[in-house]
Scaffold this active site. Structure first.
Site, mmCIF file in Angstrom:
data_model
loop_
_atom_site.group_PDB
_atom_site.id
_atom_site.type_symbol
_atom_site.label_atom_id
_atom_site.label_comp_id
_atom_site.label_asym_id
_atom_site.label_seq_id
_atom_site.Cartn_x
_atom_site.Cartn_y
_atom_site.Cartn_z
ATOM 1 N N ASP A 127 -49.204 87.057 -4.377
ATOM 2 C CA ASP A 127 -47.648 86.188 -4.798
ATOM 3 C C ASP A 127 -47.879 84.528 -4.259
ATOM 4 O O ASP A 127 -48.400 84.331 -3.518
ATOM 5 C CB ASP A 127 -46.421 86.955 -4.022
ATOM 6 N N ASP A 229 -44.470 83.729 -9.203
ATOM 7 C CA ASP A 229 -43.092 84.419 -8.564
ATOM 8 C C ASP A 229 -41.700 83.302 -9.069
ATOM 9 O O ASP A 229 -42.614 82.318 -8.854
ATOM 10 C CB ASP A 229 -43.364 84.401 -7.098
ATOM 11 N N GLU A 283 -44.572 86.812 -13.416
ATOM 12 C CA GLU A 283 -43.173 86.940 -12.786
ATOM 13 C C GLU A 283 -41.817 86.986 -13.977
ATOM 14 O O GLU A 283 -41.319 85.763 -14.072
ATOM 15 C CB GLU A 283 -42.098 86.889 -11.598
ATOM 16 N N HIS A 349 -39.988 95.531 -5.554
ATOM 17 C CA HIS A 349 -38.962 95.298 -4.183
ATOM 18 C C HIS A 349 -37.709 94.388 -4.088
ATOM 19 O O HIS A 349 -37.499 94.036 -3.305
ATOM 20 C CB HIS A 349 -40.388 94.476 -3.650
ATOM 21 N N ASP A 350 -37.470 94.194 -5.936
ATOM 22 C CA ASP A 350 -36.408 93.585 -5.956
ATOM 23 C C ASP A 350 -35.189 94.893 -6.884
ATOM 24 O O ASP A 350 -34.415 95.045 -7.345
ATOM 25 C CB ASP A 350 -36.361 92.977 -7.272
HETATM 26 C C1 NOJ Z 1 -38.638 86.522 -7.244
HETATM 27 C C2 NOJ Z 1 -38.502 88.169 -6.158
HETATM 28 O O1 NOJ Z 1 -39.666 88.824 -6.465
HETATM 29 C C3 NOJ Z 1 -37.355 87.872 -5.162
HETATM 30 O O2 NOJ Z 1 -38.562 89.093 -4.244
HETATM 31 C C4 NOJ Z 1 -37.421 87.056 -4.599
HETATM 32 O O3 NOJ Z 1 -36.306 87.019 -3.927
HETATM 33 C C5 NOJ Z 1 -36.557 85.642 -5.878
HETATM 34 N N1 NOJ Z 1 -38.017 85.814 -6.999
HETATM 35 C C6 NOJ Z 1 -36.946 84.168 -5.035
HETATM 36 O O4 NOJ Z 1 -38.665 83.914 -4.681
#
Ligand code: NOJ
Length: 578
Positions: A127, A229, A283, A349-350
């Site tokens: 990442d 990211d 992303e 993870h989100d």
């Molecule tokens: C996207 C990431 O997937 C997330 O987990 C993160 O909180 C935000 N970007 C900020 O970096």
């Protein structure tokens, strides 16, 4: 009446059992790339395995489980950030891009882990978090210290004597305000995410060079790819014009793909990707298909693969319609049928857990519906991303009280709703279904107290259902969710048609079954997925003649003529006569 045929599916074995497709792939075909053929396993290192008893997963834990990871049949790992960080956002706030977070171990651990992966033919995707850094990064400390510091322009500052800058929305701020006033220099700085995640100024060529050097550092170590990211937000109109009232409801329209973003990506490609033969994935995929294509069009030399959110946005607390699901995935596939490449995923993870959002996590249907969803992810066109624990059918933990949450997004969202007098019950319900912590509970290795994750106190509780959902109990059970996952990865590797074959929706109007074909010049497969908890009939179109069942998440395929009687969440892949 339907006649029940066993998995051997004798009547259909006209051509005989094949373990793999006859090669339809020309190895020298320049459009064939390892990252298109990859099966990516995403590891949230904090939650995978703890070896030192501090309750936080670590790199040694990943090293211990490399054989397990290999046994899944995955070919690459995407690791969430492992760099030094004060952990305001669990590593997405980096304070040193060249050092390993103390909780996770050392650079020596990293080297051993990478070597162990490569020895097992597993690639590593790191990442890269460079839309912002941590406010504890040395760059920000310098930048903040005075208006004439050489690092001042590494971030976005707005002198307060010019008045308050135009409103910018922050995703994680407790007031939703992306500008934070800093009295030290009487200025505001910008943070699209949390207050401790100041946005880097990509207009500054020094910032860009610093980032490329960091990426080269990791590429020199031998990593195989980078996931960028939030990078679609990195470029800004630094005059910070006023946006229309309410823009935050649709902030991607205003934040994504601004200014010279494409230029920066071309530069990054020339400086890093092209020199090290690493793969790159964004992303987010911009505001529309044009943006998405521009990001990954080979001729433009920016990124390799788009990671679009439409698919994970479908599920809502009150459910979702299969028609919508089919429409989204079909629309994206057709937009990329000729050019460009997509990621396929339903969790990360989100998000909360795959089976709790898209399947059915009740005792009766958890296993078949997880298997069905894994069949989907691993049989679509596009690179599959499988999130740790989904190979077992791990489910949402479903916290009731805000005190149980650890995620900054959940906690600050709560404060915001409270301070604005919003509907807190609705907010808590939303969190219970969709919070990121649901998807971050520790990996369930066995039925012991902490699920084999740690000897200490886990940073986030282990789900109580570790007693039934865990690696140990599923490992040797041929019918387990885990072993179905392994069969699916084997199938994908043995049938290049699952990677490169054209996708075509079959019986669009069926409201319970999602069916599609995957076709190359000399191979055709039919995927049939019952997305409902009821037995359902499906008629295979006359022009598709099944010759073999390649995989089935039940042990019986009930078929008479072309009529299939599907069990709840049954998922079958047929080989079709060409
Ligand atoms: C996207 C990431 O997937 C997330 O987990 C993160 O909180 C935000 N970007 C900020 O970096």
């Amino acid at each position: 009446m339907f006649r029940i045929l066993s998995i051997a599916f004798a009547l259909l074995l006209i051509i005989g059992c094949k373990n793999s497709e006859e090669s339809t792939v020309t190895p020298s075909d320049p459009s064939h790339k390892w990252w298109k053929e990859a099966i990516i396993y995403q590891i949230y290192p904090r939650s995978f395995k703890d070896t030192d008893g501090d309750g936080v997963g670590d790199l040694k834990g990943i090293i211990e489980e490399l054989d397990y990871i290999q046994s899944l049949g995955v070919t690459a790992v995407w690791l969430n950030p492992i760099y030094s960080s004060p952990n305001d956002d669990n590593g997405y706030d980096v304070s040193d891009y060249r050092a390993i977070m103390e909780d996770f171990g050392t650079m020596e651990d990293f080297d051993i882990m990478l070597k162990g992966m490569h020895e097992r033919n597993i690639k590593l995707v790191m990442d890269v978090v460079v839309n912002h850094s941590s406010d504890e990064h040395e760059w920000f400390k310098q930048s903040r210290s005075s208006r004439d510091n050489p690092y001042r322009d590494y971030y976005h500052w707005w002198p307060a004597e010019k008045g308050k800058p135009n409103y910018r929305y922050s995703l994680f701020d407790e007031k939703g305000d992306a500008w934070r006033y800093d009295s030290l220099t009487n200025s505001y700085y910008l943070h699209y995410f949390a207050v401790k995640q100041p946005d880097l100024n990509w207009e500054n060529p020094k910032v860009r060079q610093e980032v490329y050097d960091i990426m080269k550092f990791w590429a020199e170590k031998g990593v195989d790819g980078f996931r960028l990211d939030a990078f679609q937000f990195a470029a800004k109109d630094t005059t910070f014009p006023k946006f229309p009232d309410g823009f935050e409801k649709n902030f991607t329209e205003y934040y994504a793909m601004q200014g010279d973003l494409h230029q920066y990506l071309k530069e990054m490609n020339a400086e890093v990707f092209s020199k090290y033969n690493v793969m790159s994935v964004s992303e987010g995929a911009g505001r529309n298909f044009v943006d998405a294509h521009n990001l990954v069009d080979e001729d433009r030399k920016e990124l390799d693969m788009a990671y679009a959110f439409d698919g994970v946005d479908i599920a809502k607390p009150n459910g979702y319609s299969l028609d919508h699901f089919k429409e989204v995935f079909t629309r994206w596939d057709s937009a990329f049928a000729k050019k460009g490449w997509l990621s396929i995923f339903l969790s990360n993870h989100d998000q909360s857990r795959l089976v709790s959002r898209y399947g059915n996590d009740s005792e009766a249907f958890r296993a078949p519906s997880t298997k069905m969803l894994n069949t989907f992810i691993l049989s679509m066109r596009g690179t599959p991303y499988c999130y740790y624990g989904d190979e077992l059918g791990m489910t949402n933990i479903g916290f009731d009280s805000i005190s149980q949450y650890q995620d900054i997004a959940a906690i600050n969202g709560y404060k915001k709703v409270m301070s604005q007098g919003g509907d807190i019950d609705a907010y808590m319900k939303g969190l219970k279904f969709g919070s990121r912590d649901n998807g971050r509970t520790p990996m369930q290795w066995d039925a012991s107290e902490n699920g084999g994750f740690t000897e200490g106190i886990p940073w986030l509780p282990v789900n109580d259902n570790k007693t039934v959902i865990n690696v140990q109990s599923q490992h040797d059970d041929p019918n387990s969710v885990l072993n179905h996952f392994r069969k699916m990865t084997t199938l994908r590797k043995n049938f290049p048609v699952l990677v490169y074959g054209a996708y075509e929706l079959v019986q669009k109007e069926h409201h319970k079954v999602y069916a599609y074909t995957r076709t190359t010049a000399n191979s055709k497969l039919l995927v049939i997925l019952n997305f409902s908890e009821t037995p359902t009939e499906f008629v295979i179109p006359k022009d598709l003649s099944p010759v073999e069942v390649l995989i089935d998440n039940y042990d019986q395929v009930a078929m008479e003529g072309n009529n299939l009687a599907l069990q709840p969440y049954q998922a079958i892949i047929f080989e079709i006569q060409k």
